[in-house]
Write an enzyme that holds these catalytic residues in place. Structure first.
Site, PDB file in Angstrom:
ATOM      1  N   CYS A 367       0.791  -1.233   0.000  1.00 49.88           N
ATOM      2  CA  CYS A 367       0.000   0.000   0.000  1.00 49.88           C
ATOM      3  C   CYS A 367       0.828   1.290   0.000  1.00 49.88           C
ATOM      4  O   CYS A 367       0.477   2.234  -0.721  1.00 49.88           O
ATOM      5  CB  CYS A 367      -1.042   0.004   1.111  1.00 49.88           C
ATOM      6  SG  CYS A 367      -0.554  -0.829   2.621  1.00 49.88           S
ATOM      7  N   ARG A 396       7.584 -11.001   4.802  1.00 54.53           N
ATOM      8  CA  ARG A 396       7.290 -10.780   6.211  1.00 54.53           C
ATOM      9  C   ARG A 396       8.099 -11.763   7.026  1.00 54.53           C
ATOM     10  O   ARG A 396       8.158 -12.946   6.696  1.00 54.53           O
ATOM     11  CB  ARG A 396       5.789 -10.974   6.479  1.00 54.53           C
ATOM     12  CG  ARG A 396       4.969  -9.985   5.687  1.00 54.53           C
ATOM     13  CD  ARG A 396       3.485 -10.167   5.897  1.00 54.53           C
ATOM     14  NE  ARG A 396       2.757  -9.232   5.045  1.00 54.53           N
ATOM     15  CZ  ARG A 396       1.440  -9.129   4.994  1.00 54.53           C
ATOM     16  NH1 ARG A 396       0.703  -9.913   5.750  1.00 54.53           N
ATOM     17  NH2 ARG A 396       0.865  -8.252   4.211  1.00 54.53           N
ATOM     18  N   GLN A 414       0.962 -10.895  -3.292  1.00 52.45           N
ATOM     19  CA  GLN A 414      -0.440 -10.528  -3.111  1.00 52.45           C
ATOM     20  C   GLN A 414      -1.027 -10.064  -4.439  1.00 52.45           C
ATOM     21  O   GLN A 414      -0.363  -9.365  -5.208  1.00 52.45           O
ATOM     22  CB  GLN A 414      -0.555  -9.382  -2.110  1.00 52.45           C
ATOM     23  CG  GLN A 414      -0.114  -9.746  -0.710  1.00 52.45           C
ATOM     24  CD  GLN A 414      -0.308  -8.594   0.243  1.00 52.45           C
ATOM     25  OE1 GLN A 414       0.185  -7.493   0.003  1.00 52.45           O
ATOM     26  NE2 GLN A 414      -1.029  -8.838   1.319  1.00 52.45           N
ATOM     27  N   ASP A 416      -2.903  -7.586  -5.111  1.00 50.66           N
ATOM     28  CA  ASP A 416      -3.203  -6.474  -4.218  1.00 50.66           C
ATOM     29  C   ASP A 416      -3.726  -5.283  -5.005  1.00 50.66           C
ATOM     30  O   ASP A 416      -3.168  -4.925  -6.029  1.00 50.66           O
ATOM     31  CB  ASP A 416      -1.908  -6.073  -3.521  1.00 50.66           C
ATOM     32  CG  ASP A 416      -2.145  -5.420  -2.175  1.00 50.66           C
ATOM     33  OD1 ASP A 416      -3.313  -5.314  -1.761  1.00 50.66           O
ATOM     34  OD2 ASP A 416      -1.150  -5.014  -1.555  1.00 50.66           O
ATOM     35  N   HIS A 418      -5.469  -1.226  -4.454  1.00 50.91           N
ATOM     36  CA  HIS A 418      -5.882  -0.129  -3.585  1.00 50.91           C
ATOM     37  C   HIS A 418      -6.774   0.788  -4.394  1.00 50.91           C
ATOM     38  O   HIS A 418      -6.419   1.177  -5.506  1.00 50.91           O
ATOM     39  CB  HIS A 418      -4.659   0.582  -3.014  1.00 50.91           C
ATOM     40  CG  HIS A 418      -3.865  -0.334  -2.128  1.00 50.91           C
ATOM     41  ND1 HIS A 418      -2.826  -1.088  -2.597  1.00 50.91           N
ATOM     42  CD2 HIS A 418      -4.045  -0.690  -0.825  1.00 50.91           C
ATOM     43  CE1 HIS A 418      -2.371  -1.846  -1.607  1.00 50.91           C
ATOM     44  NE2 HIS A 418      -3.088  -1.630  -0.528  1.00 50.91           N
ATOM     45  N   LYS A 499     -12.289  -4.380   8.547  1.00 52.49           N
ATOM     46  CA  LYS A 499     -12.243  -5.162   7.312  1.00 52.49           C
ATOM     47  C   LYS A 499     -13.334  -6.215   7.293  1.00 52.49           C
ATOM     48  O   LYS A 499     -13.815  -6.667   8.339  1.00 52.49           O
ATOM     49  CB  LYS A 499     -10.880  -5.825   7.145  1.00 52.49           C
ATOM     50  CG  LYS A 499     -10.653  -6.991   8.103  1.00 52.49           C
ATOM     51  CD  LYS A 499      -9.330  -7.700   7.816  1.00 52.49           C
ATOM     52  CE  LYS A 499      -9.122  -8.845   8.781  1.00 52.49           C
ATOM     53  NZ  LYS A 499      -7.746  -9.292   8.892  1.00 52.49           N
ATOM     54  N   HIS A 545      -8.376  -1.193   0.758  1.00 52.91           N
ATOM     55  CA  HIS A 545      -7.371  -2.225   0.481  1.00 52.91           C
ATOM     56  C   HIS A 545      -8.117  -3.494   0.151  1.00 52.91           C
ATOM     57  O   HIS A 545      -9.079  -3.820   0.824  1.00 52.91           O
ATOM     58  CB  HIS A 545      -6.533  -2.556   1.710  1.00 52.91           C
ATOM     59  CG  HIS A 545      -5.814  -1.411   2.325  1.00 52.91           C
ATOM     60  ND1 HIS A 545      -4.453  -1.371   2.417  1.00 52.91           N
ATOM     61  CD2 HIS A 545      -6.261  -0.279   2.894  1.00 52.91           C
ATOM     62  CE1 HIS A 545      -4.088  -0.262   3.036  1.00 52.91           C
ATOM     63  NE2 HIS A 545      -5.161   0.422   3.343  1.00 52.91           N
TER      64      HIS A 545
END
Length: 670
Positions: A367, A396, A414, A416, A418, A499, A545
RNA sequence: GCCGGAUUAGCUCAGUGGUAGAGCAACCGCCUUGUAAGCGGUAGGUCGUCGGUUCAAGCCCGACAUCCGGCUCCA
């Protein structure tokens, strides 16, 4: 997971007559012809069958093969486990022993950890206790007496103390972990259960109950494994030895459960990954870091290609960002404040002489990078919602004990995105997002979903109450509108916003957290994101997200287990294998394969010098969706014979027809 | 990170202090006619790594690495 319950007849329910008053719940139910009741439900409370009834009580049967019945028999099995352990290892202190999903456990503080041989011995001792038909006898005790009787059980004393010090049920629940504590000391009074052989006391345990009448009434159990567990679930507390077992209402139900576990083991993505040559975790690279082999790589490519196409159709724009960044970016985002310990440690670069350089970090999330794309130039309200998408690989530093194949890795990608939008657009955007998410998951073959709404943890969050409430309300209404079951998850939100997560049930009923959709008012603030509104003012966008697969690796693993390795044709690494009955017919199949390859089908011809039967076996074990077999009959007719993955066959299909059929099967993503 | 278990050939696994084994896979040869294993042969292992005990270690002890099962954690 569990064997299907018997046909749902309404449980037998009897009102106690004048004559029956003073007898027991068990006698009342027996008189009504009930033989399979583990305990009784009276006034909403589960009671022992030995519970003395009063006139007018409504006594309801609780069959062994019901949720409550299983919980009771598992709890009784846990008691037998504890008794067996203390018989064999005198001085072992007791923790708690509740029923859990599919079984039970009991926590102990033994003088030394249990070995596998110990567990076998414990199980044997349990069987003896069961055969002894020991009676579970309930006895109410005062707190003082309980302390006296439990002087050698410090953990039990602690439970008594917790109960004594809390004024109400809520207090005691909050003081203990996870709701399991009520097995020991819940309810209104302290009770001890005595195990009696005849009238001789052979064992006792602090316990709320209820229990089966005798140990002999435990129909079927097995010890499963040992593990460590912290007392009351807190890392700062003593570490106890937990013994897990499973117990069921019948031997058949136990067997069905064990068969299901075997099935789950066969589906384990780590095993299938090796068997099907999809991926591996070389020690040389490091824990939790996967490499995809060609067969796994092609599955992943098919997954990604379809996802990309759908994102294009839904109005997403594609970006790419680096894997590594200066630490200042994560200071801005707040990650270094909140999650530094989940990140790989920094590398220090660009130091000159004694002047310190900059710390660079591997990114744990995409992000902040996407925010920089948004901020790269002035933005207009006309551009919103702006949807930025990336297959972004993140790293991570997961603690060593939690890494688990592809589902919990240290490096993963991901899918991912946004979405930057106005507050007014937020509700619509969330609604269409959820529709998109569910539709895409269905396209990959998952069908059964429920939602979880994770809300604020006041101790681990930033932002105003008002913003949290607005975001939570927006998610709540989207969830409600979906018509799916919604499970609350209080305090489960990320630090920057609430979320919704989509949970999917797989082919054998296990649930997996898949997509997450998060609302974030915080990061736009931290990054000073703005757009020019229609009235010329500068406004702050809301950020959403979302990851649909969560991570591609994890989703890959979920699909692999869901399909037990037998991917649908569009995802299968090899979609078609040609198998000649004799090597004379290799050429015929090579020509068919060539046509299929030109149409985008992943096809191989097995021209090895194995015999046909062996080739079929090999293709079957590789879980190839379609085998094309050709012998003299087929070649003469310019045809092929299909063998499908389920073993059925269709012979003499003209080649033209076969090609179209296969192309259609792949393209339809059936 | 914590507790326990494990680590022997590409895979699955035997091998309880005295010169490392099997099946499958791989490779080579012979064979090949209808829906889950044709036959024979060859090659492949400093027994996870490092250190220790011992005349002698795959085996016993210790540290580390990795994996497995839990616990804790999971932005």
């Amino acid at each position: 997971m569990s064997p299907s319950a018997p046909p749902a007849a309404a449980p037998v329910s009897v009102t106690v007559s004048t004559q029956q008053a003073g007898t027991t719940a068990g006698e009342v139910l027996r008189a009504a012809g009930v033989k399979d009741s583990a305990v009784a439900r009276i006034g909403g409370q589960l009671r022992d069958l030995a519970h003395v009834v009063h006139e007018g009580d409504v006594v309801e049967a609780v069959p062994y093969a019901s949720e409550d019945g299983r919980a009771v028999l598992r709890h009784s099995a846990a008691h037998v486990l504890a008794q067996a352990v203390q018989d064999l290892f005198p001085g072992t202190q007791l923790g708690i022993g509740p029923p859990v999903k599919d079984g039970f456990y009991y926590d102990f503080l033994p003088e030394r950890p249990f070995t596998p041989e110990d567990v076998a011995a414990i199980e044997k001792r349990m069987e003896q206790i069961v055969r002894q038909r020991q009676r579970f006898s309930r006895r109410v005790v005062s707190e003082e007496d309980a302390r006296d009787e439990l002087a050698d059980e410090p953990f039990k004393l602690e439970l008594v103390g917790l109960k004594g010090s809390s004024s109400d049920d809520d207090g005691s629940s909050a003081a203990l972990a996870g709701g399991e504590e009520t097995v020991e000391v819940g309810g209104g009074e302290l009770t001890i259960y005595d195990n009696l052989v005849g009238e001789e006391l052979v064992w006792k345990d602090l316990c709320r109950g209820p229990h089966l009448p005798t140990t002999r009434d435990i129909p079927a159990f097995r010890l499963m494994r040992t593990a460590a567990a912290y007392w009351r679930g807190d890392q700062r507390n003593a570490q106890l030895q937990r013994v897990y077992g499973t117990a069921w209402e019948s031997r058949d139900a136990l067997k069905a459960h064990l068969t299901m576990l075997e099935e789950a083991e066969k589906r384990d993505h780590r095993r299938l990954g090796t068997e099907l040559d999809l991926f591996s975790f070389p020690d040389e690279i490091g824990s939790g870091l996967a490499v995809f082999h060609p067969k796994g790589g092609v599955v992943r490519m098919a997954m990604e290609e379809y996802s990309r196409r759908r994102h294009v159709e839904e109005g997403y724009e594609f970006v790419n960002t680096p894997h590594i960044t200066k630490g200042t970016l994560f200071e801005t985002s707040g990650h270094l404040d909140w999650y530094a310990e989940g990140m790989y440690p920094p590398m220090q670069l660009d130091a000159v002489g004694d002047k310190p350089g900059a710390d660079y970090y591997l990114k744990p999330m995409n992000c902040p990078m996407h925010n920089l794309v948004f901020a790269a130039r002035g933005r207009s309200y006309r551009e919103l919602p702006l949807r930025l998408f990336e297959f972004g690989t993140v790293y991570r530093y997961e603690k060593s004990g939690v890494i688990h194949g592809l589902t919990r890795a240290r490096g993963f990608t991901q899918d991912d995105a946004h979405i930057y939008c106005t507050r007014a657009q937020m509700a619509d955007e969330l609604a269409s997002l959820l529709t998109f998410v569910l539709g895409l998951l269905r396209d990959y073959g998952l069908e059964d979903f429920y939602l979880e709404l994770s809300t604020r943890d006041p101790d681990k969050s930033v932002g105003s109450d008002e913003a949290w409430e607005e975001a939570t309300a927006a998610l709540q209404s989207v969830a409600d509108a979906s018509g799916l079951e919604l499970v609350p998850d209080p305090g489960g939100a990320a630090f920057y916003g609430p979320k919704i997560s989509v949970q999917a049930r797989d082919a054998i009923g296990r649930t997996w957290q898949m997509s997450t959709i998060q609302v974030d008012f915080n990061l736009p603030e931290r990054f000073g994101l703005e757009y020019a509104a229609a009235d010329g003012t500068r406004q702050r966008p809301v950020m959403l997200h979302r990851a649909l697969f969560g991570s591609i690796e994890r989703f890959f693993a979920v699909l692999l287990e869901h399909y037990a390795g037998a991917f649908p044709a569009w995802l299968a690494p090899v979609q078609v294998v040609g198998i000649p009955v004799h090597s004379d017919y290799d050429g015929h199949l090579l020509a068919v394969a060539d046509r299929l390859r030109r149409r985008g089908v992943r096809v191989e011809v097995d021209t090895s010098d194995d015999r046909m039967q062996k080739k079929i076996r090999s293709a079957q074990r590789a879980k190839v969706p379609f085998m094309l077999i050709a012998g003299e009959d087929d070649v003469l007719k310019d045809a092929v014979s299909f063998r499908y993955r389920d073993g059925t066959q269709e012979n003499g299909v003209p080649v033209d027809e076969a090609v179209e059929k296969l192309v259609a099967a792949v393209e339809s993503r059936a």
